[in-house]
Design a protein around this motif. Structure first.
Motif, PDB file in Angstrom:
ATOM      1  N   GLU A 213       5.718   9.074 -67.508  1.00 48.70           N
ATOM      2  CA  GLU A 213       5.391   9.546 -66.162  1.00 48.70           C
ATOM      3  C   GLU A 213       4.090  10.343 -66.215  1.00 48.70           C
ATOM      4  O   GLU A 213       4.074  11.562 -66.066  1.00 48.70           O
ATOM      5  CB  GLU A 213       6.542  10.409 -65.624  1.00 48.70           C
ATOM      6  N   GLU A 215      -0.284  10.552 -65.141  1.00 48.63           N
ATOM      7  CA  GLU A 215      -1.232  10.145 -64.103  1.00 48.63           C
ATOM      8  C   GLU A 215      -2.058   8.950 -64.541  1.00 48.63           C
ATOM      9  O   GLU A 215      -2.294   8.020 -63.771  1.00 48.63           O
ATOM     10  CB  GLU A 215      -2.146  11.318 -63.757  1.00 48.63           C
ATOM     11  N   SER A 263       3.937   1.742 -61.001  1.00 47.17           N
ATOM     12  CA  SER A 263       3.259   3.028 -61.092  1.00 47.17           C
ATOM     13  C   SER A 263       4.270   4.165 -61.039  1.00 47.17           C
ATOM     14  O   SER A 263       5.438   3.975 -60.688  1.00 47.17           O
ATOM     15  CB  SER A 263       2.245   3.178 -59.952  1.00 47.17           C
ATOM     16  N   THR A 264       3.821   5.362 -61.369  1.00 51.66           N
ATOM     17  CA  THR A 264       4.710   6.523 -61.344  1.00 51.66           C
ATOM     18  C   THR A 264       5.149   6.871 -59.929  1.00 51.66           C
ATOM     19  O   THR A 264       6.137   7.574 -59.744  1.00 51.66           O
ATOM     20  CB  THR A 264       4.011   7.742 -61.969  1.00 51.66           C
ATOM     21  N   SER A 265       4.434   6.352 -58.925  1.00 53.96           N
ATOM     22  CA  SER A 265       4.825   6.592 -57.530  1.00 53.96           C
ATOM     23  C   SER A 265       5.723   5.491 -56.975  1.00 53.96           C
ATOM     24  O   SER A 265       6.096   5.524 -55.807  1.00 53.96           O
ATOM     25  CB  SER A 265       3.567   6.719 -56.653  1.00 53.96           C
ATOM     26  N   GLN A 267       4.939   2.103 -56.967  1.00 52.09           N
ATOM     27  CA  GLN A 267       4.184   0.961 -56.454  1.00 52.09           C
ATOM     28  C   GLN A 267       4.134  -0.146 -57.497  1.00 52.09           C
ATOM     29  O   GLN A 267       3.850   0.102 -58.674  1.00 52.09           O
ATOM     30  CB  GLN A 267       2.762   1.394 -56.089  1.00 52.09           C
TER      31      GLN A 267
END
Length: 391
Positions: A213, A215, A263-265, A267
């Protein structure tokens, strides 16, 4: 014949044939694991699928396992069966056309603990496994730097003591010729424990990236001769974002191709990046599949250093305490083959593809060519005809 859409499968390329085994789908919010007693073959030249049955000591239904290909043999290790995580290994020879599974037993040494979402480097005649998520008994956790515990996941099971569940950064080596497991003692600073990362082998080095996790994505290298870890510090100002369930595939002797992932979000991604292992530079690569996000897909190095991606999902499912938070419809699983060109093609391939794309105009003229050339051209015509129907 159409191959069923799937994610979390194993795919290997042998000659001009892509072999696809296992995987899963989500149907009405539930995970359905695909059969272990069948394998699908995709002819890279003609674009046609064929189906073959498998026999022998067929593995149980497995999800989140790790498949690898060595000297014509497909090996699958670990994953989850209907009971829990496993550390069993099975193999099947893809060269003899019989597709007979064998369970690997009578091994020397101690195998890794049960785990899933791990990865494998193939180097010389060895399979080298890294990381993953799984369970350990208290006495098996010797170093919490190599095992990150998910504190809320321990439990008492029968007469057993507490079991910890978590991620690891362990390295284990399996030598098929002697059926021997060893745990090499590595040097240097190892990566953080992780799972759902991506890995690739270039020469005598194994690379892993992602699965955290963070950026931006990290990338680490293990020298498979000296067993020394090194963190590849990126020199680029533009970096891929952090992700998991992506792929990392060789493009050349010093370049890796990163594609897709989650992605970490949350997506689902469709970006492609090159990583130069000599200069440590990331470079985003433009490609024609930007409209096809993928996670939990497979990717292999193909002819002319193409990167061949199959399957995966264009959506994401989160399941918590057996309750589906975000539903993933079955059609979000994919069954298409995406080809990423990484270098200029040879003149012969350009000619074959040109004739294949214009079959209606050139088919009669092609009939004057030698039989062997005709066979190749007919396959390319079939390939582009199938591709047109899918679009």
């Amino acid at each position: 014949m159409e191959v069923p859409a799937r994610s979390d499968h194993t795919a290997v390329l042998f000659g001009n044939v892509l072999y696809v085994w296992g995987g899963c789908q989500y149907v009405n919010g539930e995970e359905v694991v695909l059969p272990s007693d069948e394998i699908w073959l995709y002819d890279m030249e003609s674009g046609l699928w064929t189906h073959r049955g498998m026999g022998g000591e067929v593995p149980p239904l497995l999800s989140q396992t790790c498949g690898s290909f060595l000297q014509g043999v497909l090996y699958v290790f670990g994953g989850c069966d209907s009971n829990s995580h496993t550390n069993q290994m099975y193999c099947v020879d893809l060269q003899d056309g019989k597709y007979t599974w064998k369970k690997v037993t009578g091994c020397v040494g101690t195998p890794p603990s049960p785990r899933d979402r791990h990865s494998c480097w193939v180097y010389k005649d060895r399979l080298i496994y890294f990381g993953g998520y799984g369970c350990k008994k208290v006495r098996e956790v010797n170093n919490f730097k190599s095992f990150t515990v998910v504190e809320t996941s321990w439990a008492v099971i029968g007469s057993e003591s507490f079991r910890f569940w978590g991620w690891n950064n362990e390295v284990y080596m399996f030598e098929p010729s002697s059926a021997t497991w060893t745990e090499p003692q590595t040097q240097g600073q190892p990566p953080e424990p992780r799972s759902s990362h991506a890995s690739a082998t270039l020469g005598n080095k194994g690379y892993i990236c992602g699965g955290l996790e963070t950026e931006t994505i990290d990338i680490h290298c293990l020298d498979l001769v000296s067993w020394t870890w090194s963190h590849m510090e990126p020199l680029s100002t533009s970096l891929p974002i952090g992700r998991s369930l992506h792929t990392l595939t060789p493009m050349s002797h010093n370049t890796l191709f990163l594609f897709g992932g989650l992605s970490t979000s949350g997506q689902v991604l469709s970006d492609g990046w090159e990583f130069n292992t000599v200069t440590g530079e990331w470079k985003e690569r433009q490609h024609p599949h930007k409209d096809k996000p993928r996670l939990w897909h497979s990717a292999v190095q193909g002819k002319d250093n193409d990167v061949v991606v199959f399957g995966g999902s264009s959506d994401y499912v989160v399941i918590m305490d057996s309750i589906t938070v975000l539903r993933c419809p079955s059609q979000s699983h994919c069954s298409d083959v995406l080809v990423f060109q990484t270098q200029p093609y040879s003149l012969s391939r350009l000619c074959e593809d040109c004739i294949g794309k214009h079959a209606s105009a050139l088919q009669e003229l092609a009939s004057c060519l030698p039989p062997r050339v005709q066979e190749t051209l007919h396959k390319r015509m079939s390939y582009f005809s199938t591709l047109t129907k899918q679009q």
